[in-house]
Scaffold this motif. Structure first.
Motif, short mmCIF file in Angstrom:
data_model
loop_
_atom_site.label_atom_id
_atom_site.label_comp_id
_atom_site.label_asym_id
_atom_site.label_seq_id
_atom_site.Cartn_x
_atom_site.Cartn_y
_atom_site.Cartn_z
N GLY A 50 25.58 35.45 28.81
CA GLY A 50 24.95 36.22 29.88
C GLY A 50 25.71 36.12 31.18
O GLY A 50 26.00 37.14 31.83
N VAL A 51 26.07 34.87 31.57
CA VAL A 51 26.81 34.69 32.82
C VAL A 51 28.14 35.43 32.75
O VAL A 51 28.55 36.13 33.70
CB VAL A 51 27.04 33.19 33.08
N MET A 52 28.81 35.30 31.59
CA MET A 52 30.11 35.96 31.41
C MET A 52 29.97 37.46 31.63
O MET A 52 30.72 38.07 32.39
CB MET A 52 30.57 35.71 29.98
N LEU A 53 28.97 38.06 30.96
CA LEU A 53 28.79 39.51 31.05
C LEU A 53 28.43 39.93 32.47
O LEU A 53 29.02 40.87 33.01
CB LEU A 53 27.69 39.96 30.09
N LEU A 54 27.47 39.20 33.06
CA LEU A 54 27.02 39.58 34.41
C LEU A 54 28.17 39.56 35.39
O LEU A 54 28.43 40.54 36.10
CB LEU A 54 25.95 38.60 34.88
N LEU A 55 28.92 38.43 35.42
CA LEU A 55 29.97 38.30 36.42
C LEU A 55 31.11 39.27 36.11
O LEU A 55 31.67 39.88 37.03
CB LEU A 55 30.48 36.86 36.47
N ALA A 56 31.44 39.44 34.82
CA ALA A 56 32.53 40.35 34.48
C ALA A 56 32.17 41.78 34.84
O ALA A 56 32.97 42.51 35.43
CB ALA A 56 32.86 40.24 33.00
N LEU A 57 30.93 42.17 34.53
CA LEU A 57 30.52 43.55 34.82
C LEU A 57 30.46 43.79 36.32
O LEU A 57 30.93 44.82 36.81
CB LEU A 57 29.15 43.82 34.20
N ALA A 58 29.92 42.81 37.06
CA ALA A 58 29.83 42.97 38.51
C ALA A 58 31.22 43.14 39.09
O ALA A 58 31.45 43.98 39.96
CB ALA A 58 29.14 41.75 39.12
N GLY A 59 32.19 42.35 38.61
CA GLY A 59 33.54 42.45 39.13
C GLY A 59 34.15 43.81 38.82
O GLY A 59 34.81 44.42 39.67
N ARG A 60 33.90 44.31 37.60
CA ARG A 60 34.51 45.59 37.22
C ARG A 60 33.98 46.72 38.11
O ARG A 60 34.71 47.58 38.54
CB ARG A 60 34.19 45.88 35.75
N VAL A 91 32.44 25.21 30.42
CA VAL A 91 33.74 25.61 30.94
C VAL A 91 33.79 27.13 31.14
O VAL A 91 34.34 27.61 32.16
CB VAL A 91 34.86 25.12 30.00
N THR A 92 33.20 27.88 30.21
CA THR A 92 33.20 29.34 30.33
C THR A 92 32.49 29.78 31.60
O THR A 92 32.98 30.64 32.34
CB THR A 92 32.52 29.98 29.11
N ILE A 93 31.30 29.19 31.84
CA ILE A 93 30.54 29.57 33.04
C ILE A 93 31.35 29.24 34.29
O ILE A 93 31.44 30.04 35.23
CB ILE A 93 29.17 28.86 33.05
N PHE A 94 31.97 28.06 34.27
CA PHE A 94 32.80 27.68 35.43
C PHE A 94 33.93 28.67 35.64
O PHE A 94 34.16 29.15 36.76
CB PHE A 94 33.34 26.27 35.20
N PHE A 95 34.63 29.03 34.55
CA PHE A 95 35.73 30.00 34.67
C PHE A 95 35.23 31.33 35.20
O PHE A 95 35.89 31.97 36.04
CB PHE A 95 36.39 30.21 33.30
N ALA A 96 34.04 31.76 34.72
CA ALA A 96 33.50 33.04 35.17
C ALA A 96 33.27 33.03 36.68
O ALA A 96 33.63 33.98 37.38
CB ALA A 96 32.20 33.35 34.43
N PHE A 97 32.71 31.90 37.17
CA PHE A 97 32.48 31.81 38.61
C PHE A 97 33.78 31.83 39.38
O PHE A 97 33.91 32.50 40.41
CB PHE A 97 31.71 30.51 38.94
N VAL A 98 34.78 31.09 38.86
CA VAL A 98 36.05 31.01 39.58
C VAL A 98 36.71 32.38 39.64
O VAL A 98 37.20 32.81 40.68
CB VAL A 98 36.97 29.98 38.90
N ASP A 99 36.70 33.11 38.50
CA ASP A 99 37.30 34.45 38.47
C ASP A 99 36.66 35.34 39.52
O ASP A 99 37.34 36.07 40.23
CB ASP A 99 37.08 35.08 37.09
N GLN A 100 35.32 35.23 39.58
CA GLN A 100 34.59 36.08 40.51
C GLN A 100 34.99 35.75 41.94
O GLN A 100 35.18 36.63 42.77
CB GLN A 100 33.10 35.85 40.29
N ALA A 101 35.13 34.44 42.23
CA ALA A 101 35.43 34.02 43.60
C ALA A 101 36.83 34.44 44.01
O ALA A 101 37.09 34.66 45.19
CB ALA A 101 35.27 32.51 43.71
N ARG A 102 37.76 34.55 43.03
CA ARG A 102 39.15 34.85 43.40
C ARG A 102 39.38 36.34 43.58
O ARG A 102 40.45 36.74 44.00
CB ARG A 102 40.09 34.32 42.32
N ARG A 103 38.42 37.14 43.17
CA ARG A 103 38.63 38.58 43.28
C ARG A 103 38.62 39.06 44.70
O ARG A 103 37.95 38.50 45.53
CB ARG A 103 37.55 39.31 42.48
#
Lengths: 164, 140
Positions: free
Chosen positions: A150-160, B128-140
């Motif tokens: 869920g976190v992956m999808l939410l953050l990835a989609l928001a970024g896109r 680790v995945t959640i952490f990576f997701a947050f970091v990716d978002q912050a670097r955008r």
């Protein structure tokens, strides 16, 4: 400490305080002989959650917006009444560590007697979680997996969407 | 990220191997001492996140590429469910470990070991995945 968290406007300090709070409760769990819970609390509450909250702060802002609001009397009454009810309900509970409590008499004696013999594993927590309660643990694992996805999808989609 | 903080880097470099080793101990000694898959997973995840914070996200990604972490996340859960299905195919109930080995006690030990391993892998990879997701978002 909770009052401090409520009053503070600097969210960075709030995150740090809640991390410290997690670490203290990990200490409490150790004194109550729940070492595995303490591991989890220290690693998740004190470590990972704090890092993720800091990540969130990096995404948003570290200052809380000041919202001026009137004293709302109905929610206050509801909260106090619910709290009083919950505290009242605890009077019916058996006292901490009471050997006559119902929770120690249903299936627990059977688990403790037969579990180590049937599974060959002396740690009660491990064999109950993994064997007798295998379905529940599978459900928990699925919840964690789903949370990750869920976190992956939410953050990835928001970024896109922002890139478009 | 933190190129200048010498003390932090040295201290965490000393600590990280022990954190990861302790996670493995909690994982594989969970049958006898306190702990198990979930605890081991979060300790391992926290140790790796500390490494990523100190060394920078690029280094951490070279150690554990995103695709690998995502794969592990799925594999752990599949391992758990797979052990359940092995029991099913061997003529017992789902998640009954009695039939995994030649006698029920060994089967239970093996089943619990594998299931806890699955829990540990998925939990660590998810953290680790959640952490990576947050970091990716912050670097955008």
């Amino acid at each position: 400490m909770a009052l401090g968290i409520l009053h503070m406007r600097n969210l960075f300090a709030v995150v740090m305080l809640s991390g410290i709070y997690s670490l203290i409760s990990a200490g409490l769990f150790v004194t109550m002989d729940a070492v595995d819970v303490a591991f989890t609390e220290a690693a998740v509450g004190g470590g990972i959650a704090t890092v993720l909250m800091l990540g969130t702060l990096a995404l948003t802002t570290t200052r809380e917006k000041f919202v001026k609001s009137d004293l709302q009397i109905v929610p206050l009454v509801i909260v106090i009444a619910t709290g009083a009810l919950l505290i009242y309900a605890t009077f019916d509970m058996p006292s901490f560590g009471d050997p006559a409590a119902p929770i120690h008499h249903h299936v627990v004696p059977r688990y403790i007697e037969e579990g180590p013999v049937r599974t060959g594993i002396p740690n009660v927590v491990t064999f109950v979680l993994a064997s007798y309660r295998g379905y529940d643990t599978m459900g928990e694992l699925t919840v964690i997996f789903t949370a990750g996805v869920g976190v992956m999808l939410l953050l990835a989609l928001a970024g896109r969407r922002r890139d478009d | 990220m933190v190129r200048r903080h010498l003390v932090l880097r040295v201290v965490s470099k000393l600590l990280i191997p022990f954190i990861l080793l302790f996670a493995l101990y909690v994982q594989f000694h969970g049958d006898f001492g306190p702990g198990g898959g979930f605890q081991a997973g979060v300790i391992f995840g926290a140790g790796f996140i500390l490494y990523a914070l100190i060394e920078g996200i690029e280094v951490a990604r070279r150690v554990a590429p995103t695709a690998l972490v995502r794969l592990l996340m799925v594999l752990g859960l599949l391992l758990y469910v797979g052990v359940g299905y092995v029991g099913l195919f061997k003529g017992a109930n789902f998640l009954n470990y009695d039939v995994l080995a030649h006698d029920p006690v060994h089967g239970q030990e093996l089943g619990i070991f594998l299931v806890e391993l699955g829990v540990g892998i998925t939990v660590a990879a998810t953290m680790v995945t959640i952490f990576f997701a947050f970091v990716d978002q912050a670097r955008r």
